[in-house]
Design an enzyme around this catalytic site. Structure first.
Site, PDB file in Angstrom:
ATOM      1  N   ASP A 172     -41.064 -19.095   5.880  1.00  0.00           N
ATOM      2  CA  ASP A 172     -40.077 -17.285   5.782  1.00  0.00           C
ATOM      3  C   ASP A 172     -41.394 -16.507   5.968  1.00  0.00           C
ATOM      4  O   ASP A 172     -41.129 -15.824   6.762  1.00  0.00           O
ATOM      5  CB  ASP A 172     -40.031 -16.997   4.867  1.00  0.00           C
ATOM      6  N   HIS A 205     -49.730 -20.858   7.176  1.00  0.00           N
ATOM      7  CA  HIS A 205     -51.072 -20.063   6.092  1.00  0.00           C
ATOM      8  C   HIS A 205     -51.897 -19.444   6.902  1.00  0.00           C
ATOM      9  O   HIS A 205     -52.719 -19.435   6.279  1.00  0.00           O
ATOM     10  CB  HIS A 205     -50.737 -20.502   4.671  1.00  0.00           C
ATOM     11  N   TYR A 254     -52.006 -14.320   3.858  1.00  0.00           N
ATOM     12  CA  TYR A 254     -52.401 -16.151   3.303  1.00  0.00           C
ATOM     13  C   TYR A 254     -54.101 -15.718   3.700  1.00  0.00           C
ATOM     14  O   TYR A 254     -54.646 -15.884   3.337  1.00  0.00           O
ATOM     15  CB  TYR A 254     -51.742 -17.283   3.452  1.00  0.00           C
TER      16      TYR A 254
END
Length: 459
Positions: A172, A205, A254
């Protein structure tokens, strides 16, 4: 339609149930999938019982909720499935604690999906998910699998070898970033589809939002130039607006761990406990409170709020809490609902997904192999998932993607074959390790911490 949730005893399962049971798309008069049966699968009977009680309490508040059943028999759960949602945590919270601590003890980043902790998680998870994929292919060959099991990119890549295009990875964070930027520009992805487009590319990520076009004009430069707008974007606050202006992109959150690695390690060590240790303690308290409560749903909601509020706490100033706007992207459960709806109804949906690099029009990223799973904007409809073309990658973007996926691919091969040399290579060549000496120490450390990992190389 039948939805099977693998990892059905997990803490976040009620979010998926809520999404399909209340179906905000249908409430808004939009095309929607109708899930009338939800089957929970987990290895733990106690965890299944706890989640089933939560969902039963929530069902009492709903009109015509889906039927819910639970089982520890994987083949039985999957038989007749239309959709499979996978959120398995191999090794549980204790496995995450060990993943993080082995890395930290060597002065390296200890995080669930980033760095050596993510590679250890993959070693533990890939053999299980390979078997899951084989079972899906055998008993539910027409099902679509939505993979949220971490590390999602390489796990999805492994599953694609068995399931092909019918397995898709989701997260998400990318679409949440696009939604928040779009709102700052006064448009909505849902209501202004013909006016808005975007270029997002990367791995799970690890990715970059490189343009947001409104009415044919790229407005991302306007956002990057405005400190007031950037203050509303969590990724900009984490990493710093000046560096993002220098790059000309908005990154996945990330990337903080790649660009501020030393700060992240210092913050984690300074907190006195890792994220895994925090969640393990919270989980123990949560289950104790569940056992004593007459309303498990209210206990779960309080625990969920605490988890959301403390997410990536090591990346923020200790006095700063997450803002409501930071978590208003819709959540992975909405991504899953929209994906299922588009496939089931044929109503097109644009979303960011983890899919194969190869497409009928050619590779999304020409420099990467056909089998590599990339995270990219896609159109989903009744015919499946169609990745959209993107602008060429910069050399730093391509280099980081290639190094990370090369490291993960070596780990995946080790997990499936028991080749210790490939595991050493995977740890040593990861961008956040970059050391044969530390790679060997990590491999030895994870074999000592996880009997299951050690057993991979004793076959």
């Amino acid at each position: 339609m039948k939805l099977v949730i693998l990892g059905g005893g997990g803490f976040r399962v009620p979010l998926v149930y809520e999404a399909v049971a209340t179906n905000a798309l249908a409430a808004a008069g939009l095309p929607s999938v109708h899930i009338d049966e939800v089957v929970l699968h987990d290895a733990s009977v106690a965890s299944l019982d706890a989640v089933t009680a939560l969902l039963a309490e929530r069902a009492e508040e709903l009109v015509d909720p889906p039927r819910v059943s639970a089982t520890t028999d994987l083949a039985h759960a999957l038989t007749g499935a239309d959709f499979v949602f996978s959120a398995i945590r191999v090794g549980g919270a204790e496995g995450r604690v060990r993943d993080e601590r082995v890395a930290l003890d060597l002065g390296l980043l200890g995080q669930e999906t980033i760095g050596p902790g993510g590679l250890a998680y993959a070693l533990r998870t890939i053999p299980v998910m390979h078997q899951v994929a084989q079972t899906i292919a055998k008993v539910a060959p027409n099902a679509w699998t939505i993979n949220f099991t971490n590390p999602a990119g390489i796990v999805t890549q492994v599953m694609r070898a068995t399931l092909g295009e019918r397995v898709v990875g989701i997260c998400d964070t990318p679409i949440g970033l696009v939604r928040r930027v779009s709102r700052l520009l006064g448009v909505s992805l849902e209501h202004d589809r013909d006016r808005v487009s975007y270029d997002y590319i990367g791995l799970n990520h690890l990715g970059w939002l490189r343009s947001v076009t409104v009415d044919g004009v790229d407005r991302l430069p306007d956002v990057l130039a405005d400190d007031a707008l950037l203050d509303h974007i969590e990724e900009a606050r984490l990493i710093g607006p000046d560096f993002l202006r220098a790059l000309g992109v908005l990154p996945n959150e990330y990337l903080y761990y790649y660009w501020k690695t030393d700060e992240a390690i210092a913050h984690i060590l300074g907190a006195g406990q890792t994220r895994g240790e925090f969640l393990a303690a919270q989980q123990a308290a949560y289950h104790a409170e569940l056992a004593a409560s007459s309303s498990p749903l209210s206990v779960w909601r309080r625990a969920l709020h605490e988890r959301e509020a403390t997410y990536m706490a090591e990346a923020r100033d200790t006095t700063e809490e997450r803002r409501e706007e930071d978590i208003a992207g819709g959540g992975y459960q909405e991504v899953a609902l929209r994906l299922m709806t588009a496939i089931a109804t044929g109503s097109p949906e644009r979303m960011i997904l983890d899919v194969g690099n190869a497409t009928p029009a050619g590779r999304v990223v020409p420099e990467l192999g056909d089998d590599v799973v990339v995270e990219v904007g896609c159109v989903v409809d009744g015919d499946g998932v169609h990745p959209l073309p993107v602008a060429p990658l910069t050399l730093p973007q391509l280099g980081l993607m290639a190094r990370l996926r090369g490291s993960e691919a070596a780990i995946a091969e080790a997990a499936l074959t028991g080749d210790r040399a490939r595991a050493w290579e995977g740890f040593a060549l990861h961008p956040l390790v970059d050391s044969p000496r530390l790679g060997a120490a990590l491999l030895d450390g994870y074999c000592a911490a996880h009997p299951g990992i050690a057993a991979l190389f004793d076959r």
